[in-house]
Scaffold this motif. Structure first.
Motif, short mmCIF file in Angstrom:
data_model
loop_
_atom_site.label_atom_id
_atom_site.label_comp_id
_atom_site.label_asym_id
_atom_site.label_seq_id
_atom_site.Cartn_x
_atom_site.Cartn_y
_atom_site.Cartn_z
N VAL A 98 17.10 3.81 -2.32
CA VAL A 98 15.83 4.29 -1.76
C VAL A 98 15.03 4.88 -2.91
CG1 VAL A 98 14.76 5.87 -0.10
CG2 VAL A 98 16.95 4.77 0.45
N MET A 99 13.73 4.62 -2.93
CA MET A 99 12.93 5.04 -4.10
C MET A 99 11.49 5.30 -3.72
SD MET A 99 12.83 1.19 -5.60
CE MET A 99 14.12 0.70 -4.42
N TRP A 100 10.82 6.10 -4.56
CA TRP A 100 9.37 6.23 -4.47
C TRP A 100 8.75 4.95 -5.02
CZ3 TRP A 100 7.56 11.70 -6.54
CH2 TRP A 100 7.96 12.68 -5.63
N MET A 101 7.70 4.47 -4.35
CA MET A 101 6.95 3.32 -4.82
C MET A 101 5.46 3.67 -4.80
SD MET A 101 6.84 0.25 -6.00
CE MET A 101 8.64 0.08 -6.02
N ASN A 102 4.71 3.11 -5.77
CA ASN A 102 3.26 3.36 -5.78
C ASN A 102 2.48 2.06 -5.65
OD1 ASN A 102 3.39 2.20 -8.33
ND2 ASN A 102 2.48 3.92 -9.40
N GLY A 103 1.17 2.18 -5.43
CA GLY A 103 0.33 1.03 -5.17
C GLY A 103 0.29 -0.01 -6.27
N PRO A 104 0.09 0.38 -7.53
CA PRO A 104 0.01 -0.63 -8.58
C PRO A 104 1.27 -1.47 -8.74
CG PRO A 104 -0.93 1.43 -9.35
CD PRO A 104 -0.29 1.72 -8.02
N ASN A 105 2.40 -1.02 -8.24
CA ASN A 105 3.66 -1.75 -8.42
C ASN A 105 4.20 -2.42 -7.18
OD1 ASN A 105 4.76 -1.42 -11.28
ND2 ASN A 105 4.09 0.65 -10.79
N ILE A 106 3.66 -2.12 -6.00
CA ILE A 106 4.26 -2.61 -4.77
C ILE A 106 4.32 -4.13 -4.72
CG2 ILE A 106 2.08 -2.39 -3.50
CD1 ILE A 106 5.66 -1.95 -2.10
N GLN A 107 3.24 -4.81 -5.10
CA GLN A 107 3.24 -6.27 -5.01
C GLN A 107 4.14 -6.89 -6.08
OE1 GLN A 107 -0.48 -8.30 -4.51
NE2 GLN A 107 -1.34 -6.68 -3.24
N LEU A 108 4.19 -6.26 -7.24
CA LEU A 108 5.06 -6.76 -8.31
C LEU A 108 6.52 -6.79 -7.86
CD1 LEU A 108 5.35 -7.57 -11.36
CD2 LEU A 108 5.76 -5.14 -11.79
N TYR A 131 0.29 6.65 10.36
CA TYR A 131 -0.16 6.82 8.98
C TYR A 131 -1.55 6.21 8.82
CZ TYR A 131 4.93 7.00 8.91
OH TYR A 131 6.25 7.29 9.20
N PRO A 132 -2.34 6.68 7.86
CA PRO A 132 -3.68 6.11 7.66
C PRO A 132 -3.63 4.59 7.44
CG PRO A 132 -3.45 8.13 6.38
CD PRO A 132 -2.08 7.81 6.93
N ASP A 133 -4.50 3.87 8.12
CA ASP A 133 -4.50 2.40 8.05
C ASP A 133 -4.59 1.88 6.63
OD1 ASP A 133 -4.30 2.22 10.78
OD2 ASP A 133 -6.44 1.88 11.12
N ALA A 134 -5.48 2.49 5.83
CA ALA A 134 -5.68 2.01 4.47
C ALA A 134 -4.41 2.15 3.63
CB ALA A 134 -6.84 2.77 3.80
N LEU A 135 -3.62 3.17 3.93
CA LEU A 135 -2.39 3.38 3.18
C LEU A 135 -1.30 2.41 3.62
CD1 LEU A 135 -1.61 5.30 0.93
CD2 LEU A 135 -0.67 6.86 2.61
N VAL A 148 7.03 2.72 3.48
CA VAL A 148 6.54 3.61 4.52
C VAL A 148 5.83 4.78 3.84
CG1 VAL A 148 7.13 4.93 6.58
CG2 VAL A 148 8.55 2.99 5.91
N PRO A 149 4.56 5.02 4.16
CA PRO A 149 3.80 6.07 3.47
C PRO A 149 4.48 7.43 3.48
CG PRO A 149 2.32 4.70 4.74
CD PRO A 149 3.73 4.28 5.12
N LYS A 150 4.46 8.05 2.31
CA LYS A 150 5.05 9.38 2.12
C LYS A 150 3.96 10.45 2.01
CE LYS A 150 7.22 12.14 -1.49
NZ LYS A 150 5.99 12.93 -1.66
N ILE A 310 -11.50 6.32 -2.54
CA ILE A 310 -10.27 5.56 -2.74
C ILE A 310 -9.09 6.38 -2.21
CG2 ILE A 310 -8.68 4.68 -4.48
CD1 ILE A 310 -11.15 2.93 -4.03
N ILE A 311 -8.23 5.71 -1.47
CA ILE A 311 -6.99 6.37 -1.02
C ILE A 311 -5.81 5.71 -1.73
CG2 ILE A 311 -6.72 4.85 1.00
CD1 ILE A 311 -5.48 7.29 2.47
N HIS A 312 -4.99 6.54 -2.26
CA HIS A 312 -3.73 6.09 -2.85
C HIS A 312 -2.67 7.06 -2.39
CE1 HIS A 312 -0.81 5.26 -6.30
NE2 HIS A 312 -0.86 4.17 -5.57
N GLY A 313 -1.44 6.73 -2.62
CA GLY A 313 -0.35 7.61 -2.23
C GLY A 313 0.97 6.92 -2.48
#
Length: 430
Positions: A98-108, A131-135, A148-150, A310-313
């Motif tokens: 189980v790990m933290w994941m961010n937006g720039p890497n999720i598709q990779l 959770y917010p739709d955009a996230l 799953v958004p944190k 911009i929303i990131h998380g």
């Protein structure tokens, strides 16, 4: 900027592709089924922020109250080293369970079969509507959920009330516009020129998340859509041109200035009246300005054609190669629960992503209207722009756009150069 990772572009993608050359099938359908309370397993959990250790440990404790025989080994790595380590682990097929994941890497990671699709996690109580739709969209790839958004962050404007008063300029009000922002920034810069004070200093030296990504969205443009760059769209160019105009007349400090002295330092030292930044700055500013918080304020971003931020998380992700996948999914589900997010809120270091759990975070900063960051996420947030290999083009933004902001080239020419480069790289992802 705080959320961005810096992998090694195409080389990293190639390495990941080699590591992920096995089956593209997700784990067995039973992987997400509820596990027995007596299940025995050992799981690894990776994250990078030591300030969130109390939150992580508290939520592991409540997980172990349900599953006492599942041992969790935490792996805390500095942000600077996190993605380097993740790449090495991915190449060896040994990602954390189980790990933290961010937006720039999720598709990779998702496209190279490193992450477990989590659509079936709903059987363990996860509801995407919480959770917010955009996230949720940010962590969806090829129609499947991979995180799953944190927590999340949106952007606002912190401002110095005393500098506004000294310059004889009215403080900003809700629903202000670009023209309002420019007028106030210009007047303060003109007043403070001899003192080295700017109307605004912010991370215009390459941080799209805190600056031009927002104005592009507000102007009706876009950074990426349907696998194509939007940098050369007329509306996107408008969202870039404003920064060149504001810097040219001195309303906003140039990239050179904020590279020499960080904009948060300028803001805290009274050298800028406004600072565009994310909610993640709240803890630092509250600590550094302790006892003077009421002399500062925060307001939503100014708008152009429309409001936009911009929303990131971050999100919780599960390794597709986990040897204890059912237990790993159960842990990710627990860390994504309302209970876990309420603990997140009390920690105060980030806005919890679970809807209606943010009150404790808002109340941690009683002098400021922090609710605006949450309202922005729910009402007009725009998903952080990503692709399969985000960094290969995102890391070029500063090289191409900053010269245009500083007047060395035209914004239109830089936007076309950025779009051409980006489209060439995006074509390689197909």
């Amino acid at each position: 900027m705080k959320r961005r990772s810096f992998l090694t572009g195409a080389a990293a993608l190639a390495a990941m592709a080699v590591a992920g050359c096995g089956s593209k099938e997700s784990g067995s359908p039973s992987a997400a089924a509820s596990i027995d309370a007596n299940t025995s397993a050992t799981l690894t959990l990776a994250y990078w922020d030591k300030n969130q250790t109390p939150t992580v440990q508290a939520n592991i404790k409540s997980f172990n109250a349900k599953y006492p025989k599942i041992k969790i080994q935490t792996n805390l790595t500095s942000y600077a080293d996190y993605w380097t380590k993740m790449k090495t682990q991915a190449q060896g097929g040994e990602l954390p369970d189980v790990m933290w994941m961010n937006g720039p890497n999720i598709q990779l990671y998702a496209s190279n079969n490193m992450l477990e699709p989590l659509d079936s996690i709903t059987s363990q109580g996860v509801d995407w509507k919480n959770y917010p739709d955009a996230l949720v969209t940010l962590y969806t790839y090829d129609g499947k959920h991979y995180g799953v958004p944190k927590d999340y962050d949106t952007i606002g404007v912190f401002y110095n009330k005393d500098l506004f008063k000294q310059a004889g300029v009215e403080e900003p009000k809700a629903d202000w516009t670009w023209d309002d922002f420019h007028d106030k920034a210009k007047k303060i810069s003109d007043w403070g020129k001899s003192k080295g004070i700017y109307g605004c200093a912010t991370t215009i030296n390459g941080d799209g998340q805190g600056t031009y990504y927002n104005t592009i969205a507000q102007a009706g443009g876009y950074v990426i859509k349907d696998g194509k760059s939007g940098y050369d769209d007329p509306k996107s160019i408008e969202g870039l041109q404003c920064w060149a105009d504001w810097i040219k007349d001195g309303s906003v400090a140039s990239a050179k200035i904020v590279t020499d002295t960080k904009p948060d330092v300028m803001f805290e030292n009274g050298k800028s009246a406004m600072f565009w930044s994310g909610d993640w700055m709240a803890s630092q500013l509250a600590a550094d300005l302790k006892g003077k918080e009421d002399k500062f304020g925060v307001i939503d971003l100014p708008k152009k054609e429309k409001k936009g931020t911009i929303i990131h998380g971050l999100a919780w992700a599960v390794s597709q190669k986990s040897k204890n996948k059912a237990a790993a999914i159960a842990l990710a589900a627990h860390m994504s629960s309302k209970e876990a997010h309420e603990v997140e809120a009390k920690n105060g270091t980030a806005i919890p992503a679970f809807n209606d759990t943010q009150d404790a975070w808002v109340k941690a900063f009683p002098k400021w209207n922090m609710q605006l960051f949450i309202d922005a996420a729910n009402d007009y947030a725009v998903t952080y722009p990503v692709s399969k290999n985000t960094d290969v083009w995102a890391n070029k933004e500063a090289d191409i756009l900053v010269p245009a902001f500083d007047g060395s080239t035209t914004v239109k020419a830089a936007a076309k150069q950025m779009a051409d480069f980006m489209n060439a790289e995006l074509a390689k992802e197909k």
